[in-house]
Design a protein around this motif. Structure first.
Motif, PDB file in Angstrom:
ATOM      1  N   ALA A   1      -8.421   0.595  15.122  1.00  0.00           N
ATOM      2  CA  ALA A   1      -8.539   0.218  13.716  1.00  0.00           C
ATOM      3  C   ALA A   1      -9.988   0.354  13.250  1.00  0.00           C
ATOM      4  O   ALA A   1     -10.923   0.173  14.020  1.00  0.00           O
ATOM      5  CB  ALA A   1      -8.048  -1.209  13.514  1.00  0.00           C
TER       6      ALA A   1
ATOM      7  N   ALA B   1       6.742   0.915  11.558  1.00  0.00           N
ATOM      8  CA  ALA B   1       5.838  -0.227  11.668  1.00  0.00           C
ATOM      9  C   ALA B   1       6.377  -1.265  12.639  1.00  0.00           C
ATOM     10  O   ALA B   1       5.627  -1.856  13.429  1.00  0.00           O
ATOM     11  CB  ALA B   1       5.619  -0.852  10.291  1.00  0.00           C
TER      12      ALA B   1
ATOM     13  N   ARG C   1      -2.341  -0.486   4.650  1.00  0.00           N
ATOM     14  CA  ARG C   1      -1.870  -1.108   5.881  1.00  0.00           C
ATOM     15  C   ARG C   1      -0.520  -1.786   5.641  1.00  0.00           C
ATOM     16  O   ARG C   1      -0.129  -2.078   4.509  1.00  0.00           O
ATOM     17  CB  ARG C   1      -2.876  -2.116   6.429  1.00  0.00           C
ATOM     18  CG  ARG C   1      -2.842  -3.469   5.744  1.00  0.00           C
ATOM     19  CD  ARG C   1      -3.857  -4.421   6.337  1.00  0.00           C
ATOM     20  NE  ARG C   1      -3.645  -5.772   5.827  1.00  0.00           N
ATOM     21  CZ  ARG C   1      -4.583  -6.707   5.786  1.00  0.00           C
ATOM     22  NH1 ARG C   1      -5.799  -6.445   6.224  1.00  0.00           N
ATOM     23  NH2 ARG C   1      -4.312  -7.914   5.321  1.00  0.00           N
TER      24      ARG C   1
ATOM     25  N   ASP D   1       0.834  -1.190   0.000  1.00  0.00           N
ATOM     26  CA  ASP D   1       0.000   0.000   0.000  1.00  0.00           C
ATOM     27  C   ASP D   1       0.874   1.248   0.000  1.00  0.00           C
ATOM     28  O   ASP D   1       1.855   1.340   0.744  1.00  0.00           O
ATOM     29  CB  ASP D   1      -0.927  -0.004   1.218  1.00  0.00           C
ATOM     30  CG  ASP D   1      -1.979  -1.101   1.137  1.00  0.00           C
ATOM     31  OD1 ASP D   1      -2.342  -1.481   0.005  1.00  0.00           O
ATOM     32  OD2 ASP D   1      -2.429  -1.571   2.188  1.00  0.00           O
TER      33      ASP D   1
ATOM     34  N   ARG E   1      -1.453  -5.919  12.273  1.00  0.00           N
ATOM     35  CA  ARG E   1      -1.867  -5.221  11.056  1.00  0.00           C
ATOM     36  C   ARG E   1      -2.097  -3.749  11.375  1.00  0.00           C
ATOM     37  O   ARG E   1      -3.007  -3.410  12.132  1.00  0.00           O
ATOM     38  CB  ARG E   1      -3.119  -5.867  10.467  1.00  0.00           C
ATOM     39  CG  ARG E   1      -2.826  -7.262   9.929  1.00  0.00           C
ATOM     40  CD  ARG E   1      -4.022  -7.920   9.293  1.00  0.00           C
ATOM     41  NE  ARG E   1      -3.585  -9.033   8.452  1.00  0.00           N
ATOM     42  CZ  ARG E   1      -4.400  -9.937   7.923  1.00  0.00           C
ATOM     43  NH1 ARG E   1      -5.703  -9.866   8.151  1.00  0.00           N
ATOM     44  NH2 ARG E   1      -3.916 -10.898   7.158  1.00  0.00           N
ATOM     45  N   ILE E   2      -1.262  -2.908  10.782  1.00  0.00           N
ATOM     46  CA  ILE E   2      -1.268  -1.475  11.099  1.00  0.00           C
ATOM     47  C   ILE E   2      -1.877  -0.704   9.937  1.00  0.00           C
ATOM     48  O   ILE E   2      -1.326  -0.691   8.824  1.00  0.00           O
ATOM     49  CB  ILE E   2       0.162  -0.969  11.377  1.00  0.00           C
ATOM     50  CG1 ILE E   2       0.822  -1.818  12.468  1.00  0.00           C
ATOM     51  CG2 ILE E   2       0.141   0.497  11.776  1.00  0.00           C
ATOM     52  CD1 ILE E   2       2.293  -1.511  12.676  1.00  0.00           C
ATOM     53  N   GLU E   3      -3.014  -0.080  10.178  1.00  0.00           N
ATOM     54  CA  GLU E   3      -3.661   0.740   9.159  1.00  0.00           C
ATOM     55  C   GLU E   3      -3.006   2.117   9.103  1.00  0.00           C
ATOM     56  O   GLU E   3      -2.678   2.708  10.134  1.00  0.00           O
ATOM     57  CB  GLU E   3      -5.149   0.867   9.469  1.00  0.00           C
ATOM     58  CG  GLU E   3      -5.888  -0.467   9.455  1.00  0.00           C
ATOM     59  CD  GLU E   3      -7.333  -0.359   9.913  1.00  0.00           C
ATOM     60  OE1 GLU E   3      -7.779   0.780  10.183  1.00  0.00           O
ATOM     61  OE2 GLU E   3      -8.009  -1.401  10.010  1.00  0.00           O
ATOM     62  N   HIS E   4      -2.803   2.618   7.880  1.00  0.00           N
ATOM     63  CA  HIS E   4      -2.200   3.943   7.684  1.00  0.00           C
ATOM     64  C   HIS E   4      -2.918   4.635   6.534  1.00  0.00           C
ATOM     65  O   HIS E   4      -3.828   4.042   5.918  1.00  0.00           O
ATOM     66  CB  HIS E   4      -0.691   3.813   7.434  1.00  0.00           C
ATOM     67  CG  HIS E   4      -0.321   2.956   6.272  1.00  0.00           C
ATOM     68  ND1 HIS E   4      -0.484   3.338   4.953  1.00  0.00           N
ATOM     69  CD2 HIS E   4       0.214   1.700   6.213  1.00  0.00           C
ATOM     70  CE1 HIS E   4      -0.062   2.399   4.148  1.00  0.00           C
ATOM     71  NE2 HIS E   4       0.363   1.380   4.878  1.00  0.00           N
TER      72      HIS E   4
ATOM     73  N   LYS F   1     -10.632  -0.855   9.751  1.00  0.00           N
ATOM     74  CA  LYS F   1     -10.751  -1.686   8.554  1.00  0.00           C
ATOM     75  C   LYS F   1     -10.225  -3.098   8.798  1.00  0.00           C
ATOM     76  O   LYS F   1      -9.620  -3.710   7.921  1.00  0.00           O
ATOM     77  CB  LYS F   1     -10.007  -1.028   7.398  1.00  0.00           C
ATOM     78  CG  LYS F   1     -10.541   0.357   7.041  1.00  0.00           C
ATOM     79  CD  LYS F   1      -9.744   1.001   5.911  1.00  0.00           C
ATOM     80  CE  LYS F   1     -10.288   2.381   5.592  1.00  0.00           C
ATOM     81  NZ  LYS F   1      -9.511   3.051   4.505  1.00  0.00           N
TER      82      LYS F   1
ATOM     83  N   SER G   1      -4.802   1.795  14.051  1.00  0.00           N
ATOM     84  CA  SER G   1      -4.616   2.766  12.980  1.00  0.00           C
ATOM     85  C   SER G   1      -3.625   3.823  13.439  1.00  0.00           C
ATOM     86  O   SER G   1      -3.613   4.194  14.628  1.00  0.00           O
ATOM     87  CB  SER G   1      -5.954   3.421  12.618  1.00  0.00           C
ATOM     88  OG  SER G   1      -5.786   4.412  11.616  1.00  0.00           O
TER      89      SER G   1
ATOM     90  N   ASP H   1       1.530  -5.185   7.348  1.00  0.00           N
ATOM     91  CA  ASP H   1       1.472  -6.340   8.233  1.00  0.00           C
ATOM     92  C   ASP H   1       2.869  -6.645   8.760  1.00  0.00           C
ATOM     93  O   ASP H   1       3.825  -6.765   7.982  1.00  0.00           O
ATOM     94  CB  ASP H   1       0.940  -7.565   7.493  1.00  0.00           C
ATOM     95  CG  ASP H   1      -0.533  -7.438   7.138  1.00  0.00           C
ATOM     96  OD1 ASP H   1      -1.190  -6.503   7.645  1.00  0.00           O
ATOM     97  OD2 ASP H   1      -1.023  -8.275   6.355  1.00  0.00           O
TER      98      ASP H   1
ATOM     99  N   GLY I   1      -7.916  -4.109  10.951  1.00  0.00           N
ATOM    100  CA  GLY I   1      -6.543  -4.222  11.403  1.00  0.00           C
ATOM    101  C   GLY I   1      -6.429  -4.271  12.917  1.00  0.00           C
ATOM    102  O   GLY I   1      -7.426  -4.415  13.639  1.00  0.00           O
TER     103      GLY I   1
END
Length: 360
Positions: free
Chosen positions: A260, A285, A320, A153, A313-316, A262, A267, A322, A264
């Motif tokens: 989060a 991350a 994201r 992403d 899982r880190i949303e940005h 989505k 966020s 992983d 994850g």
């Protein structure tokens, strides 16, 4: 062109960053001369870097300097330089994990590491932090493979996956995972987690700063009251982390944490340090995932502490990242996938007598 210095250069994308790669031997050995050359090449000091090859944004104003390994267990040395866009400063205090993704391919193609049949493991010594990171680079018949079916992403299209493994990333700059000795501190009335894992950061909950943490990066960067408050918090955090006066350094990085939305784990909005990152730094991350898996941190509050092995899982803003956390020989290692691409090769040209300020 006799009054310009010609330096061999390869422009590469690593992860969601981009910048020139140089062999250490091709740059001046003297730091002041080297920094002056980098400032001139990048066009530092102008917001658009119009007189250089920098992109007018911190994620495109980065430099990688590669040379033979100087420590046991490594194949190459990697010195990262963050060239400021707003003023003529070269900062060597952090590592950059996105640019790191391109180090293995560059080292193979520069003849520093011999390519293997199906994939090539490159052990990279990050000079900035003293840590070693393993990069598994796709290769075939002695050549690096850039095309593939992996996507990350923040970068359009598909490319070959490069697996990065951060070995014992804790204490990258200060020698301690939590340099203040605590998972939670209070600075300016805000609960923060000052963590040093792959890169020093100051994690804060978005709600405590009066924002949602889901805003677009441009909106957060334009919120000057927020930027000023983050700057004050990170400067005090740097002092408490034993890093001294960090006002002219880009670390510790401020990070805003939210639940989060989505699917994850959590966020984030990551700052560099005065501009919000359009995606997320790879080193960031690793540290954020470690905090999410550690009880008592501000990152564990929305995520819930995780037992290892764990996938965080880190949303940005761009999607994201992983991060796979597990233990190896009693230490925590973090693995994630990035991609890279060779964009241009030739020469960069530096003007003489450029003014230079030094950062740590």
């Amino acid at each position: 062109m006799n009054d310009l210095t010609r330096i061999p250069c390869v422009l590469m994308r690593g992860g969601t960053s981009r910048g020139p790669f140089f062999l250490e031997r091709d740059l001046p050995a003297d730091r002041a001369a080297r920094d002056a050359a980098l400032l001139s090449i990048m066009g530092s000091g102008h917001p658009l870097q119009i007189d250089g090859i920098g992109g007018g944004n911190p994620v495109t104003s980065k430099v990688a300097i590669i040379g033979p390994a100087t420590v046991p267990g490594a194949d190459v040395d990697y010195l990262f330089a963050q060239v400021r866009t707003d003023r003529q400063t070269v900062d060597y205090s952090p590592n950059c994990g996105n640019m790191l993704a391109a180090v293995g391919p560059f080292a193979i193609e520069a003849g520093l590491v011999k390519a293997q049949t199906a994939s090539t493991l490159v052990r990279i010594h990050n000079v900035n932090t003293g840590k070693i990171i393993e990069a598994k680079v796709p290769t075939r018949l002695g050549e690096v493979i850039y095309l593939g079916d992996a996507s990350i992403d923040g970068v359009p299209g598909l490319a070959a996956p490069i697996a990065l493994t951060f070995l014992d990333a804790a204490g990258a700059k200060t020698g301690k995972l939590f340099p203040t000795g605590r998972p939670i501190d209070v600075i300016d009335g805000i609960e923060v987690t000052a963590i040093d894992c792959a890169i020093p950061m100051v994690l804060m909950r978005a709600e405590s700063l009066g924002v949602t943490g889901y805003e677009e990066p441009a909106a957060l960067t334009a919120n000057r009251d927020l930027i000023a408050r983050l700057a004050a918090i990170r400067i005090e955090a740097g002092r408490q982390m034993g890093m001294g006066d960090v006002s002219d350094m880009v670390i510790p990085k401020p990070v805003i944490i939210s639940p989060a939305r989505k699917g994850g784990t959590l966020s984030v909005r990551y700052f560099m340090p005065n501009d919000c990152h359009p995606a997320l730094a790879t080193t960031g991350a690793v540290g954020i995932a470690t905090a999410a898996a550690t009880a008592g941190t501000v990152a564990a509050f929305p995520a819930g502490p995780a037992a290892l092995p764990a996938l965080i899982r880190i949303e940005h803003p761009s999607g994201r990242i992983d991060v796979q956390l597990e233990t190896r020989d009693g230490t925590t290692v973090a693995g994630l996938v990035r991609t890279a691409r060779r964009l241009f090769e030739g020469y960069a040209f530096a003007k003489p007598n450029e003014r230079v300020e030094h950062a740590a």
